[in-house]
Design an enzyme around this catalytic site. Structure first.
Site, PDB file in Angstrom:
ATOM      1  N   HIS A 166       0.825  -1.211   0.000  1.00 33.03           N
ATOM      2  CA  HIS A 166       0.000   0.000   0.000  1.00 33.03           C
ATOM      3  C   HIS A 166       0.862   1.266   0.000  1.00 33.03           C
ATOM      4  O   HIS A 166       0.689   2.155  -0.845  1.00 33.03           O
ATOM      5  CB  HIS A 166      -0.910  -0.032   1.237  1.00 33.03           C
ATOM      6  CG  HIS A 166      -1.837   1.130   1.365  1.00 33.03           C
ATOM      7  ND1 HIS A 166      -3.152   1.063   1.008  1.00 33.03           N
ATOM      8  CD2 HIS A 166      -1.641   2.393   1.818  1.00 33.03           C
ATOM      9  CE1 HIS A 166      -3.734   2.234   1.233  1.00 33.03           C
ATOM     10  NE2 HIS A 166      -2.827   3.053   1.732  1.00 33.03           N
ATOM     11  N   GLU A 167       1.789   1.341   0.946  1.00 35.70           N
ATOM     12  CA  GLU A 167       2.627   2.543   1.053  1.00 35.70           C
ATOM     13  C   GLU A 167       3.568   2.679  -0.144  1.00 35.70           C
ATOM     14  O   GLU A 167       3.896   3.799  -0.557  1.00 35.70           O
ATOM     15  CB  GLU A 167       3.413   2.523   2.365  1.00 35.70           C
ATOM     16  CG  GLU A 167       2.550   2.503   3.621  1.00 35.70           C
ATOM     17  CD  GLU A 167       1.522   3.623   3.690  1.00 35.70           C
ATOM     18  OE1 GLU A 167       1.714   4.663   3.036  1.00 35.70           O
ATOM     19  OE2 GLU A 167       0.501   3.442   4.386  1.00 35.70           O
TER      20      GLU A 167
END
Length: 602
Positions: free
Chosen positions: A394-395
């Protein structure tokens, strides 16, 4: 999960260097930061050379805009270093002071440029167009200037704008105070592990404890965690209420109808997009109730509690994933996006872009932060499980969006809108999910991964929409002049949990104060974009896998777009129209299919 007997958090110095980010790519040292801070501070008065003169000539307008961008870029670099340093250890007073200094300077900068937009707005359209025709370099600012003119009726006189800018340091107070309470001052009780050992509850460990197979540990961690918020709920309620009053202040001085409209206007997002999300999800709660029923049945409990929502419903499967393994999996999962994309991902792993593990005092959660003059940085509090694998993916999506925008756009358009901020991160997660399902032969592991995907939907679409509805509700209460007491906040939150989770789960009294721990409630109608971004990302990931290179090219162009156009238009270019409900409906349809598949497998 079995914790060892010695579970005290490590200090920053005890974390190996290879698992820490390297901030020297922003500044070599604190001394270099201090030197450049003083230079920036000394240069701020230069803005006054253009006050009252922007309408005089194309040169004056261009030079004023260029200087404001140059100073903004410098201050952004200073802030990034100070903020990353302070997040390493929120109890380090030196870096907290550094962060406060740059926030103060940002406030002064905002004040120093507060005359610009009001002056530009006063320039007749024909004259402004002639400036752009006369000065080729001004064409860079065309979209920026058009955007200002779009919001003309909401800007005030130069004197009034200066007062508003001066207020910014004060109105940031509630968020900063909550951050210190939540990250630096708050402590949590210890609980007993399976073997009687003491386990220190923390932000980083909380969800991990809620996944424990042992229900007593889940319950004790849940009660211990929220007991700390119960003790401070009145203070945090006042802090949250003050933050909402700040939102209302800006809404009224800028002549918007309500805080929601004011928040969405900056990115040219129709209010209907927000309301449509809440309405569409509210009309599709039956599938969530079905999922709750499934969870209750599989866990074989007479009463399902809120602390039972995170533990896997597929038992006897433990998917521990080390950080090294997570990197390898992600590189395989993101192959559909091409070698260019993977090359940058590898660089992030090998060049200290990522701060991996939790340490005492470290900021909780995870984020990616962009700096135009350096690569993006990622903060994690990595635990060895599938959730943290997805958090890393995600990051990295955020980081890649920032990387491409910074590479392809001039500074003024490099920062993408928060409306599209969650799209790239969730495309990464969706591709990771598809990869895991495709490569997992073990039926039990497949069920485990499906369980995780269901939890993504619950946490990102349903839960964030519930947050969005709560945020809308409490702003409306405050806008009507009613005090946001602890009781009102907790009662409202309890009722929404009843609405979103249904009758077959116990809404424990501890969850009533969950609003007190959510930092995003200080971000002014941010959370709805997790749900809209997730829905858009599901559509885009399916296009990438099914349509191939054409869809990939459109997607990468979207990542490179920054804020060079309005976010709704950038997404349309990638292949998704968020002004219509289809993307949300498609995501909810997929959730329904996943629940049905899980029922069959179990």
């Amino acid at each position: 999960m079995k914790e060892g007997k010695n579970q005290a958090l490590k200090t920053r110095d005890e974390i190996a260097e290879e698992f820490k980010w390297d901030l020297s790519d922003i500044y070599e040292s604190d001394e270099k930061w201090t030197q450049e801070f003083k230079e920036a501070e000394n240069r701020l008065p230069e803005m006054q050379d253009y006050k009252g003169k922007l309408a005089n000539s194309a040169d004056q307008l261009l030079n004023g805009l260029n200087l404001s961008m140059e100073l903004s870029r410098l201050l952004e670099r200073l802030y990034n270093y100070a903020a990353r340093k302070s997040d390493e250890d929120t109890a380090n007073n030196s870096y907290q002071a550094m962060r406060a200094r740059i926030q103060g300077l940002f406030s002064k900068f905002s004040s120093s440029i507060s005359f610009m937009v009001p002056e530009i707005i006063q320039i007749p359209t024909d004259k402004l167009n002639s400036f752009i025709e006369e000065k080729e370099e001004l064409k860079l600012y065309q979209h920026y200037l058009d955007d200002i003119m779009r919001q003309k009726e909401h800007y005030l006189s130069p004197e009034e704008e200066k007062i508003i800018a001066l207020a910014s340091e004060i109105t940031q107070g509630p968020e900063n105070i909550f951050g210190m309470i939540n990250n630096a001052d708050m402590s949590f009780p210890t609980i007993k592990g399976e073997d009687g050992e003491e386990i220190e509850v923390s932000h980083g460990r909380y969800i991990e404890l809620l996944k424990n197979d042992n229900r007593h540990i889940r319950r004790d961690a849940f009660k211990a965690y929220y007991s700390s918020y119960q003790e401070l709920k009145n203070t945090i309620a006042t802090t949250l209420s003050s933050n909402i009053k700040s939102d209302i202040f800006y809404t009224r001085v800028r002549n918007y109808n309500n805080s929601l409209e004011a928040s969405l206007a900056g990115n040219n997002i129709p209010v209907d997009v927000y309301n449509n999300l809440i309405d569409t999800v509210s009309n599709n709660l039956d599938t969530m109730y079905s999922y709750v029923d499934l969870r209750k049945s599989v866990l074989e409990v007479s009463d399902l509690h809120m602390y039972d929502l995170y533990t896997p419903i597929v038992k006897d499967i433990e998917m521990k994933i080390s950080y090294d393994e997570a990197q390898d999996i992600i590189l395989q999962a993101l192959k559909p996006l091409g070698e260019e994309y993977l090359k940058v991902i590898k660089e992030s792993f090998e060049s200290s872009w990522i701060d991996v593990y939790e340490n005492k005092g470290k900021r909780s959660g995870a984020y990616s932060s962009s700096c135009y003059d350096a690569h993006p940085y990622i903060l994690l509090n990595y635990n060895n499980d599938i959730d943290n694998l997805f958090t890393l993916a995600h990051e990295l999506g955020h980081a890649m969006h920032s990387y491409y925008s910074n590479q392809e756009q001039p500074y003024i358009y490099a920062n993408y809108s928060i409306f599209v901020a969650e799209v790239a991160s969730t495309v990464n997660e969706a591709l990771l999910m598809q990869y895991l399902l495709k490569t997992t032969d073990d039926e039990n592991k497949r069920k485990y991964i499906l369980n995780h995907h269901l939890e993504q939907f619950r946490g990102t679409v349903y839960r964030q929409t519930m947050f969005a509805e709560f945020e809308k509700l409490i702003h409306e209460i405050a806008e009507q002049g009613e005090a946001l007491t602890t009781d009102i906040l907790s009662q409202s939150y309890h009722q929404l949990n009843e609405k979103y989770y249904g009758e077959n789960i116990v809404i424990d009294e501890e969850i009533d104060v969950e609003w007190a721990r959510i930092p995003h409630f200080y971000y002014n109608f941010y959370v709805y974009q997790y749900a809209t971004g997730f829905s858009a990302a599901i559509t885009l990931s399916q296009k990438i896998l099914k349509e191939g290179q054409e869809a990939i090219d459109k997607y990468l162009n979207f990542l490179k777009g920054g804020s060079s156009d309005y976010p709704i238009e950038l997404l349309k270019g990638a292949g998704v129209d968020m002004t219509k409900p289809e993307a949300i409906e498609k995501a909810l349809d997929l959730f329904s299919d996943l629940v049905a598949e899980m029922k069959e497998l179990l």
